[in-house]
Structures are given as C-alpha cells and as structure tokens.
Design an enzyme around this catalytic site. Structure first.
Site, PDB file in Angstrom:
ATOM      1  N   GLN A 124      39.734  -6.058   0.554  1.00  0.00           N
ATOM      2  CA  GLN A 124      38.531  -6.075   1.502  1.00  0.00           C
ATOM      3  C   GLN A 124      37.660  -4.943   1.127  1.00  0.00           C
ATOM      4  O   GLN A 124      37.052  -4.239   1.974  1.00  0.00           O
ATOM      5  CB  GLN A 124      39.253  -5.934   2.915  1.00  0.00           C
ATOM      6  CG  GLN A 124      39.602  -7.202   3.656  1.00  0.00           C
ATOM      7  CD  GLN A 124      38.704  -8.335   3.508  1.00  0.00           C
ATOM      8  OE1 GLN A 124      37.488  -7.963   3.750  1.00  0.00           O
ATOM      9  NE2 GLN A 124      38.981  -9.528   3.544  1.00  0.00           N
ATOM     10  N   SER A 125      37.606  -4.519   0.038  1.00  0.00           N
ATOM     11  CA  SER A 125      36.613  -3.266  -0.469  1.00  0.00           C
ATOM     12  C   SER A 125      35.284  -3.661  -0.198  1.00  0.00           C
ATOM     13  O   SER A 125      34.713  -4.696  -0.490  1.00  0.00           O
ATOM     14  CB  SER A 125      36.765  -3.266  -2.060  1.00  0.00           C
ATOM     15  OG  SER A 125      35.798  -2.341  -2.666  1.00  0.00           O
ATOM     16  N   ASN A 126      34.709  -2.752   0.641  1.00  0.00           N
ATOM     17  CA  ASN A 126      33.266  -2.802   0.797  1.00  0.00           C
ATOM     18  C   ASN A 126      32.475  -2.227  -0.362  1.00  0.00           C
ATOM     19  O   ASN A 126      31.346  -2.753  -0.604  1.00  0.00           O
ATOM     20  CB  ASN A 126      32.953  -1.664   1.953  1.00  0.00           C
ATOM     21  CG  ASN A 126      33.747  -1.989   3.225  1.00  0.00           C
ATOM     22  OD1 ASN A 126      33.567  -2.900   3.712  1.00  0.00           O
ATOM     23  ND2 ASN A 126      34.508  -0.921   3.692  1.00  0.00           N
TER      24      ASN A 126
ATOM     25  N   CYS B 284      33.183  -3.175  -3.394  1.00  0.00           N
ATOM     26  CA  CYS B 284      33.032  -4.120  -4.553  1.00  0.00           C
ATOM     27  C   CYS B 284      32.056  -5.141  -4.035  1.00  0.00           C
ATOM     28  O   CYS B 284      31.174  -5.672  -4.817  1.00  0.00           O
ATOM     29  CB  CYS B 284      34.478  -4.992  -4.569  1.00  0.00           C
ATOM     30  SG  CYS B 284      35.561  -3.953  -5.607  1.00  0.00           S
TER      31      CYS B 284
END
Ligand SMILES: *Cc1c(COP(=O)(O)O)cnc(C)c1O
Length: 337
Positions: free
Chosen positions: A69-71, A73
């Site tokens: 859930q990387s913001n 990326c």
C-alpha cells in the site's frame, strides 16, 4: 530551486480548534495531504526533485519500491505516467494481495507491478531493482531508480524546501511554530526539515514519530542522507561550499529528534487504540488520518501533549499531514464504527 512544479503549493495551514482546546496547546495542521489527488501526500515534494533529475538524465522509465500500500509508489507511478514515462514498482507482500487502495491505483495507472517477499525487501530490494533496470535496458529503455520513499540526497530537498515554505507562512499568519511534528518511515521528510533547521540555525524542535525501526536507525539514516543532500544544495546555489563543509563537520545523528514510542505492533499494523484515535479525530475535526503514518504519529502527539509528556512545553505545534488516505480504505473493516 530547480525542480518540477507538480504539487499544489504552498499547502494550507489550519488551526484545529477543538483538539487545541482538548490538549491545551495551539495545534495547527499543514495539509500536505492536499498536494494533489493521484500524487497526494508528502512524496510528491521529494519527487519534484528526483524526477527532475531523472528527466535531466534522459530517463523514460521510473523504477521504485515500497510496501503493497505504498503511497510513494502510487505517487511515482502518477508522476511517471503524467510525463509520458513508463513506471515499474517492486511491492513487498506476505500473501496474494487484494486489488485495493494504492495497489489498485498503481495497476489503474498502468505500472508494471512486481512482488517480493518481506525478506527479499529487507535484504535485496536495491539489487532486485537494479536487475529490473537491466532487463528494461535490454529492451531499449533508459531507467532511473528511485529508492524507497525517495529518501536519498536529492529527495531530501523536498522537505528542506517545505521548511522554508513554513517560515514564509509563519510571517503571513503571525505565528511562530516552536514544534513541528511528523511521521517518519523512510526518513526523507525528517531529514529535509531538520537539515533546513540546522543550516539556518532556526532552533525549532522537530519531532519525528517513527512508524517502524528505532531511534538509532533513523538518527543514522537521516544524518546520512542529509550529508548527501549538501552537494545538491551547493549546486543549486542555496548554500556555499564553505557552509556545506562546516555543516558536514558539525552535524551529528543526535541532532535528529526521533520518538520511537509509538511504532506499536509494527509497520502498517494497527492497534485498536490507534484506530479509535483516528475515529476520534475524524469526528472531532473532520480530518482523516491514515493508519500507517499520520494516525500513529498523531496518536503519539496526543499522548506526548498530556500532563508529563515530552511535548508539554510546546505552545504552537505544527503537525504536517503527510497524506495516506488511500491506505485507509483497505482497513475500513477493522474500525469499530
Ligand atoms: C511516506 C510517508 C510518510 C513518511 O515520510 P518519510 O519521508 O518516508 O519518512 C508519512 N506519511 C505518509 C502518508 C507517507 O506516505
């Protein structure tokens, strides 16, 4: 400074009236969650510098990495696509992930998504990205690799700049923030703010609430990338070589204040009291924090402002809301509504 102009800047500063009353302190929030939609959050400030460098080097593909859930990326994918570049992201997973939140947006915007295990991520994410770059080079692409969170020398310029934006806003608002509080995950936000504070001798207290790792880790990492940012500041004409040398000689890891008392049960894992806190603030102020970063950091802020807490003497506190809303939806079922 020389950078892309992508984020909606300056971001607004608002006073949180009810929270201020509750905690008997003046609490303000800087809305870096409103830097955009697809590229909302803090990462875009760093990417304005990293992607400027990528374009300057003739890149047509951005490669980066983070959690599922990387913001960071998701923001990188948006910026790449906006500039007509390809994007590839290496996401850390423990099981086959449902298509939701930031991961959904990565796919929606056409990223080449690769997965790795937790172990691969800790031990060899940079090597895996280098292999991906090699693979793309063989196909004729010109890849540019952005490390986790864009937290390196060039990315640190984003929050170096943001610190100066805050100083400008202080003049307009007629307020001086004695304390600035943020969440820290990959270190670049904390590094940039502290570096500007140290170089300018502004004497503000900057408290970085860790969401993983510990005090020593972040102090060393922030110190390291702050040193790496100095040549960029010289090149951009922000500071002289003499000033950079003097800073490099005197700056210490201990200059970076980190609080690791609110990591809880680990990165991207929430305790019930953290989720209750997010719900309370949402109902008190109509402002929504994310479970991975800003929820934990403000849970820490709330506790440290209580009687006997380490922030009890802070009069004007600025919390930087660094975004993360898309990561809230995948945990909606964990809330007691
Ligand atoms: C990445 C992130 C942070 C932490 O910033 P770092 O510069 O990585 O320490 C805080 N909040 C949100 C919402 C983020 O995505």
């Amino acid at each position: 400074m020389k950078k892309l102009s992508l984020a909606n800047l300056p971001t607004k500063i608002q006073k949180l009236e009810r929270l201020s009353k509750e905690l008997d302190s003046n609490i303000y929030i800087k809305r870096d969650d409103q830097t955009g939609s697809e590229w909302s959050g803090n990462k875009i400030r760093k990417l304005e510098f990293s992607v400027q460098e990528a374009i300057q080097q003739g890149a047509d593909l951005l490669i980066t990495t983070g959690g599922i859930q990387s913001n960071h990326c998701r923001a990188t994918v948006a910026v790449a696509t906006y500039h007509g570049m390809k994007s590839a992201v290496l996401l850390r997973i423990s099981e086959q992930p449902p298509v939701e939140g930031n991961y959904f947006l990565d796919l929606l915007m056409g990223a080449d998504v690769r997965f790795c295990t937790r172990e691969e991520y800790s031990n060899s994410r940079n090597e895996i990205m280098a292999e991906m770059a090699e693979e793309y080079r063989r196909q004729g692409y010109h890849p540019y690799i952005i490390p986790e969170g864009a937290s390196n020398g060039v990315g640190t310029l984003g929050y170096y700049n943001a610190f100066h934006e805050i100083l400008e806003q202080e003049k307009e608002l007629g307020i001086k923030f004695d304390t600035i509080v943020i969440a820290t995950g990959s270190g670049g936000t904390a590094a940039g703010l502290n570096l500007a504070n140290i170089l300018g001798g502004y004497g503000r207290r900057i408290v970085a609430m860790a969401v993983c790792d510990d005090v020593k880790y972040f102090q060393n990492y922030c110190h390291k990338i702050s040193l790496e940012a100095l040549p960029y500041l010289v090149e951009q004409g922000e500071i002289s070589q003499e000033k950079a040398d003097a800073c490099a000689a005197t700056m210490k890891p201990e200059d970076f204040e980190i609080n690791d008392g609110y990591v809880g049960i680990g990165y991207a894992l929430s305790r019930p009291e953290e989720l209750e806190h997010i719900k309370n603030i949402a109902r008190m102020e109509g402002i929504v924090f994310d479970p991975v970063y800003t929820g934990k950091a403000t849970y820490g802020l709330w506790n440290e402002l209580q009687k006997g807490g380490s922030l009890r003497d802070s009069k004007n506190v600025l919390f930087i809301h660094t975004g993360g809303l898309f990561g809230l939806f995948p945990v909606s079922k964990s809330f007691n509504l």
